[in-house]
Scaffold this active site. Sequence first.
Site, short mmCIF file in Angstrom:
data_model
loop_
_atom_site.label_atom_id
_atom_site.label_comp_id
_atom_site.label_asym_id
_atom_site.label_seq_id
_atom_site.Cartn_x
_atom_site.Cartn_y
_atom_site.Cartn_z
N ALA A 42 0.77 -1.13 0.02
CA ALA A 42 0.04 -0.11 0.03
C ALA A 42 0.95 1.32 0.09
CB ALA A 42 -0.89 0.08 1.09
N LEU A 43 1.93 1.16 -0.95
CA LEU A 43 2.98 2.27 -0.90
C LEU A 43 2.49 3.73 -1.18
CD1 LEU A 43 5.68 0.06 -2.53
CD2 LEU A 43 5.12 0.13 -0.34
N GLY A 46 5.81 8.35 1.21
CA GLY A 46 6.79 7.97 2.49
C GLY A 46 7.80 6.80 1.70
N HIS A 47 7.03 5.78 1.52
CA HIS A 47 7.89 4.59 1.04
C HIS A 47 8.60 4.94 -0.29
CE1 HIS A 47 4.23 2.71 2.68
NE2 HIS A 47 4.97 1.92 3.31
N GLN A 168 11.70 7.05 9.71
CA GLN A 168 11.51 7.90 10.96
C GLN A 168 10.13 7.80 11.43
OE1 GLN A 168 14.15 8.91 12.98
NE2 GLN A 168 12.34 9.81 14.47
N LYS A 169 9.35 7.62 10.40
CA LYS A 169 7.88 7.56 10.93
C LYS A 169 7.52 6.70 11.93
CE LYS A 169 3.26 7.66 10.30
NZ LYS A 169 2.81 6.53 10.78
N ASP A 170 7.98 5.39 11.96
CA ASP A 170 7.90 4.34 12.99
C ASP A 170 9.23 4.57 13.71
OD1 ASP A 170 5.47 2.85 12.00
OD2 ASP A 170 6.84 3.18 10.03
N SER A 206 -0.18 4.29 5.37
CA SER A 206 -1.00 3.39 4.79
C SER A 206 -2.54 3.35 5.32
CB SER A 206 -0.46 1.99 4.58
OG SER A 206 0.71 2.03 4.13
N ARG A 207 -2.53 3.74 6.63
CA ARG A 207 -3.66 3.56 7.39
C ARG A 207 -4.62 4.99 7.20
NH1 ARG A 207 -0.79 0.32 10.97
NH2 ARG A 207 -1.88 -1.63 11.34
P1 AMP Z 1 5.26 -0.15 6.40
O1 AMP Z 1 4.86 -0.47 5.16
O2 AMP Z 1 3.94 0.66 6.72
O3 AMP Z 1 5.51 -1.41 7.13
O4 AMP Z 1 6.21 1.07 6.42
C1 AMP Z 1 7.46 0.45 5.65
C2 AMP Z 1 8.71 1.41 5.85
O5 AMP Z 1 8.27 2.72 5.39
C3 AMP Z 1 8.91 1.72 7.40
O6 AMP Z 1 10.43 1.81 7.49
C4 AMP Z 1 8.20 3.02 7.54
O7 AMP Z 1 8.76 3.63 8.66
C5 AMP Z 1 8.34 3.74 6.32
N1 AMP Z 1 7.16 4.71 6.34
C6 AMP Z 1 6.09 4.64 6.38
N2 AMP Z 1 5.67 5.92 6.25
C7 AMP Z 1 6.46 6.62 6.23
C8 AMP Z 1 6.53 8.13 6.04
N3 AMP Z 1 5.15 9.04 6.04
N4 AMP Z 1 7.63 8.83 5.95
C9 AMP Z 1 8.98 8.02 5.84
N5 AMP Z 1 8.76 6.58 5.93
C10 AMP Z 1 7.66 6.09 6.06
#
Ligand code: AMP
Length: 305
Positions: A42-43, A46-47, A168-170, A206-207
């Site tokens: 669900a990119l 940010g991704h 850094q988001k997480d 993604s949420r």
């Molecule tokens: P997820 O798919 O949510 O597990 O996220 C995958 C990676 O993308 C993780 O390292 C997240 O921290 C990063 N990520 C998600 N949202 C953002 C964002 N808004 N800015 C920067 N990195 C992000």
Amino acid sequence: MPITVVRTKAELRSEIARLVDEHAGRRGEGAASLGLVATMGALHNGHRMLAEAAVAGNDVVVASVFVNPLQFGDPNDLARYPRTLDADAALLESVGVDLVFAPSVEEMYPGGDPLVRVTAGPLGEKWEGASRPGHFDGVLTVVSKLFHLASPGPVAGRPTAFRAYFGQKDAQQLAIVRRMVKDLDFAVEVVGVPIVRAEDGLALSSRNQFLGEEDREAALVLSRALRLMDERASAHEPLVPDDAVALIESQPGVGLDYFEVVDPDTLEPLAFNCRETPFTGEALAIVAARVGDVRLIDNMPLKAN
Ligand code: AMP
């Protein structure tokens, strides 16, 4: 070159070996670098930023798209997590990622849920971990597997640089992954990438697609509260986090879980008095809240200028 999507660990290993050899041969130095971007799909932009950083810094880039059941406590949350592999692959291709690993749950965990897991210890029990027991153990277990599976190994006797990109988001996830790499001697360099926000300040997630219009508007209070701390930190003023808490609590439709100013590595609340003492040094403001039925997290690094 069109992006390759592989579904099995065996294909992942052989494609990585092929790509790394190819690049090492092309450079004529017998060495190459590999970047890994681990995602749940669900990119969004940010991704994209993570993938761009990986492409800019490495010869070969692999992205994984895997909704990891181990890190979900709530089966409904897992079931409704968006799955958009075709669009994800197109985004990754447009950025220049070489390879997508999109395994099934059975491929990743052929014997069912793993009995042996990596535990995040006390760092995984606070903040996000307090409301999501086992979440960070699930994250570290899948991240360890991905580090092993994507590790490029030496080419022509020379070590290949291996870097993994996390947002850094997480912030808690990033701190815990860094700590795992240090404590367990993983041969990978962890690279943190700054948060990407929408124009209105909402951190991309993604949420966010589950937020109604009103909820989305209400959610802006989180970044507003973080910015308040940032402004005070930059101006060497006392942070007074109570003001940020009051701001969030005054917003209808937002249920605050936590707002804290912490040490970026240990995630412990800052020892200094944030109420009367002017801010110096560096810290991280973190927040989690429920907006409608969506749990949102955000954070902001604080630095005294
Ligand atoms: P997820 O798919 O949510 O597990 O996220 C995958 C990676 O993308 C993780 O390292 C997240 O921290 C990063 N990520 C998600 N949202 C953002 C964002 N808004 N800015 C920067 N990195 C992000």
